[in-house]
Design an enzyme around this catalytic site. Structure first.
Site, PDB file in Angstrom:
ATOM      1  N   CYS A   1      -4.465   0.688  -6.426  1.00 53.46           N
ATOM      2  CA  CYS A   1      -3.226   1.020  -6.143  1.00 53.46           C
ATOM      3  C   CYS A   1      -3.267   1.405  -4.718  1.00 53.46           C
ATOM      4  O   CYS A   1      -2.368   1.539  -3.765  1.00 53.46           O
ATOM      5  CB  CYS A   1      -2.107   1.836  -6.614  1.00 53.46           C
ATOM      6  SG  CYS A   1      -1.854   0.971  -8.501  1.00 53.46           S
TER       7      CYS A   1
ATOM      8  N   HIS B   1       3.509   4.033  -1.854  1.00 50.28           N
ATOM      9  CA  HIS B   1       2.911   3.158  -3.083  1.00 50.28           C
ATOM     10  C   HIS B   1       4.206   3.481  -4.146  1.00 50.28           C
ATOM     11  O   HIS B   1       4.478   4.647  -4.460  1.00 50.28           O
ATOM     12  CB  HIS B   1       1.711   3.471  -3.770  1.00 50.28           C
ATOM     13  CG  HIS B   1       1.341   3.095  -5.146  1.00 50.28           C
ATOM     14  ND1 HIS B   1       1.603   1.552  -5.440  1.00 50.28           N
ATOM     15  CD2 HIS B   1       1.187   3.691  -6.224  1.00 50.28           C
ATOM     16  CE1 HIS B   1       1.400   1.280  -6.484  1.00 50.28           C
ATOM     17  NE2 HIS B   1       0.907   2.463  -7.251  1.00 50.28           N
TER      18      HIS B   1
ATOM     19  N   ASN C   1       5.624  -1.424 -10.399  1.00 49.95           N
ATOM     20  CA  ASN C   1       4.625  -1.078  -9.768  1.00 49.95           C
ATOM     21  C   ASN C   1       3.649  -2.213  -9.442  1.00 49.95           C
ATOM     22  O   ASN C   1       3.084  -2.693 -10.346  1.00 49.95           O
ATOM     23  CB  ASN C   1       3.984  -0.153 -10.601  1.00 49.95           C
ATOM     24  CG  ASN C   1       2.515   0.384  -9.814  1.00 49.95           C
ATOM     25  OD1 ASN C   1       2.024  -0.219  -8.850  1.00 49.95           O
ATOM     26  ND2 ASN C   1       1.984   1.669 -10.353  1.00 49.95           N
TER      27      ASN C   1
END
Length: 345
Positions: free
Chosen positions: A126, A272, A302
């Site tokens: 990520c 993020h 996500n």
């Protein structure tokens, strides 16, 4: 893994200016999956919303791969930059869900776009887009390239266990891309840092697929325990959550102090999209107005390496960014790894 809190291992600060983002694009998987639909799998729709802030996410249909999403996002970014594909000197693709383990997915994207340039994958989960963005910016800042295509793309749902009811609802599939070009001396990263803490390796991982434990037939593979399928992603959510909140508070302070800025000078916070509670906890503690923190995880979940460029693309399309604005970008996740930059538009 000890129960003691993970320490925050600060990396060095650096400055990369003379770089601008000339264009951005994004691509989301078409299929919308709501919390109510996941309820049929045994997930509690209200728990998902209250604990994560996610209402729905995008799942790629069968046959759609990471390179498909990445290619479309890249096409849109190149068009937005009004660039000729022949001008692209380098392609950097951030992903931890490649089409194949060999070769790098970036070469497939390069071929489909008709580019004549080096192409490489960056694997930092990520945090991948920030690692890729720093890499591309270095090529521009040093004069080694005039146009760099940076893509973040992940097809997370292909590596998730549908029976893991605490992890499966969190993720979605998507891609985002930017085209970097030379800018004036004030543009680019006023301060940035990359970091990693390998002591958290097992907190978010896929145990099978590398040389440590090569892939076998998943149907024949023996799980390491009753709750783990080693060819799929697993996450120990509680310590990751606690680490992420502490990490964000520390890295925001690190970068803003290094740039000689305070929070009130940041126009937008492009973070993020892991969990709304993580973002709220970290930014509320600093007194950052929530309306300045860009969020799309309620719609997309996500999207790993894609989340920051998607947020940037949508902010640009909405007219929220003007010349001279300063944007705080931060990616964080497995590794444990992170990257943070204060970018002047």
């Amino acid at each position: 893994m000890s129960d003691a809190p993970l320490t925050i291992r600060r990396g060095p600060l650096f400055r990369l200016t003379g770089v601008r983002i000339a264009g951005a694009g994004s691509c989301l998987a078409e299929r919308v999956v709501t919390n109510e639909e996941l309820g049929r799998l045994g997930c509690d729709p209200e728990w998902i919303l209250q604990r994560t802030g996610i209402r729905e996410r995008r799942h790629a249909p069968p046959g759609v791969t990471t390179s498909d999403l990445a290619t479309e996002a890249a096409r849109r970014a190149i068009a937005d930059a009004d660039a000729d594909p022949a001008e692209i000197d380098l392609l950097v693709l951030a992903t931890f869900t490649p089409d194949r383990l060999l070769p790098q997915t970036a070469t497939k994207v390069q071929d489909r776009l008709g580019l004549a340039c080096p192409a490489m994958d960056v694997v930092a989960a990520c945090a991948g887009f920030m690692y890729a963005l720093v890499t591309g910016a270095q090529f521009i800042a040093t004069g080694s390239a005039r146009r760099v295509l940076v893509v973040g793309a992940d097809t997370n749902t292909r590596v998730l266990d549908p029976e893991d009811k605490k992890t499966f609802p969190l993720f979605g599939d998507g891609a985002g891309a930017v085209v970097l070009a030379p800018g004036d001396a004030s543009q680019g990263m006023l301060a940035a840092t990359l970091g990693a803490d390998g002591s958290g390796t097992d907190l978010l991982t896929r145990r099978m697929g590398g040389v440590e434990r090569p892939f076998a037939d998943p149907d024949a593979a023996e799980p390491t325990d009753a709750t783990c399928r080693p060819w799929l992603m697993e996450m120990d959510g509680r310590p990751v959550f606690k680490w992420a909140v502490r990490l964000l508070e520390d890295t925001f302070d690190h970068v803003l102090t290094g740039a000689g800025r305070d929070k009130d000078q940041v126009k937008l916070w492009l973070l993020h999209q892991a969990n709304a509670r993580i973002l709220d906890a970290a930014t509320d503690s600093m007194g950052v107005p929530r309306e300045r923190v860009v969020k799309h995880l309620d719609r997309y979940g996500n999207t790993s390496a894609a989340s920051i460029p998607i947020a940037l693309d949508e902010s640009l399309k909405a007219g929220l960014v003007r010349p001279g604005d300063e944007l705080l970008m931060c990616g964080f996740g497995a590794g444990l790894s992170w990257g943070t930059a204060l970018w002047k538009w």
